[in-house]
Design an enzyme around this catalytic site. Structure first.
Site, PDB file in Angstrom:
ATOM      1  N   ARG A  17       0.831  -1.218   0.000  1.00 57.53           N
ATOM      2  CA  ARG A  17       0.000   0.000   0.000  1.00 57.53           C
ATOM      3  C   ARG A  17       0.858   1.258   0.000  1.00 57.53           C
ATOM      4  O   ARG A  17       0.556   2.219  -0.695  1.00 57.53           O
ATOM      5  CB  ARG A  17      -0.943   0.021   1.203  1.00 57.53           C
ATOM      6  CG  ARG A  17      -2.091  -0.969   1.089  1.00 57.53           C
ATOM      7  CD  ARG A  17      -2.926  -0.995   2.335  1.00 57.53           C
ATOM      8  NE  ARG A  17      -2.057  -1.314   3.465  1.00 57.53           N
ATOM      9  CZ  ARG A  17      -2.338  -1.046   4.731  1.00 57.53           C
ATOM     10  NH1 ARG A  17      -3.451  -0.445   5.060  1.00 57.53           N
ATOM     11  NH2 ARG A  17      -1.502  -1.385   5.683  1.00 57.53           N
ATOM     12  N   ASN A  35      -6.282  -2.364   2.469  1.00 54.07           N
ATOM     13  CA  ASN A  35      -6.349  -3.815   2.599  1.00 54.07           C
ATOM     14  C   ASN A  35      -7.801  -4.247   2.757  1.00 54.07           C
ATOM     15  O   ASN A  35      -8.601  -3.546   3.374  1.00 54.07           O
ATOM     16  CB  ASN A  35      -5.570  -4.287   3.836  1.00 54.07           C
ATOM     17  CG  ASN A  35      -4.076  -4.272   3.628  1.00 54.07           C
ATOM     18  OD1 ASN A  35      -3.590  -4.205   2.508  1.00 54.07           O
ATOM     19  ND2 ASN A  35      -3.328  -4.331   4.710  1.00 54.07           N
TER      20      ASN A  35
END
Length: 89
Positions: A17, A35
């Site tokens: 990320r 997520n």
């Protein structure tokens, strides 16, 4: 146009990320990455044209040095306007 991407593979707990967020910001994309409970990562971003779509997919494919992307699914969704690119939790 706004697109939603679902990325599967080894993409959680490997700085994925952060990599996507930093590279998306550098290239002027706006949206978010987060997520999901099933182990995938979701990314939503504003895309102006086909070239920008390919550019964002390349960011998702590359990922962090510790990640491994197996698959990327995407679809156009109703427009959402973003001011920045962020990591959501």
């Amino acid at each position: 146009m706004t697109y939603k991407f679902l990325v599967s593979g080894k993409v959680q707990g490997v700085w994925y990320r952060r990599f996507v967020s930093e590279n998306a910001k550098k290239r002027g994309f706006k949206g978010y990455v987060k997520n999901l409970p099933d182990g995938k990562v979701e990314a939503v971003t504003n895309i102006e044209n086909e070239n920008r779509l390919k550019e964002f997919i390349e960011i998702l494919k590359e990922g962090s040095p510790y990640s491994f992307v197996e698959n990327i699914e995407y679809e156009q969704i109703p427009d959402i306007k973003f001011n920045d690119f962020e990591i959501r939790y």
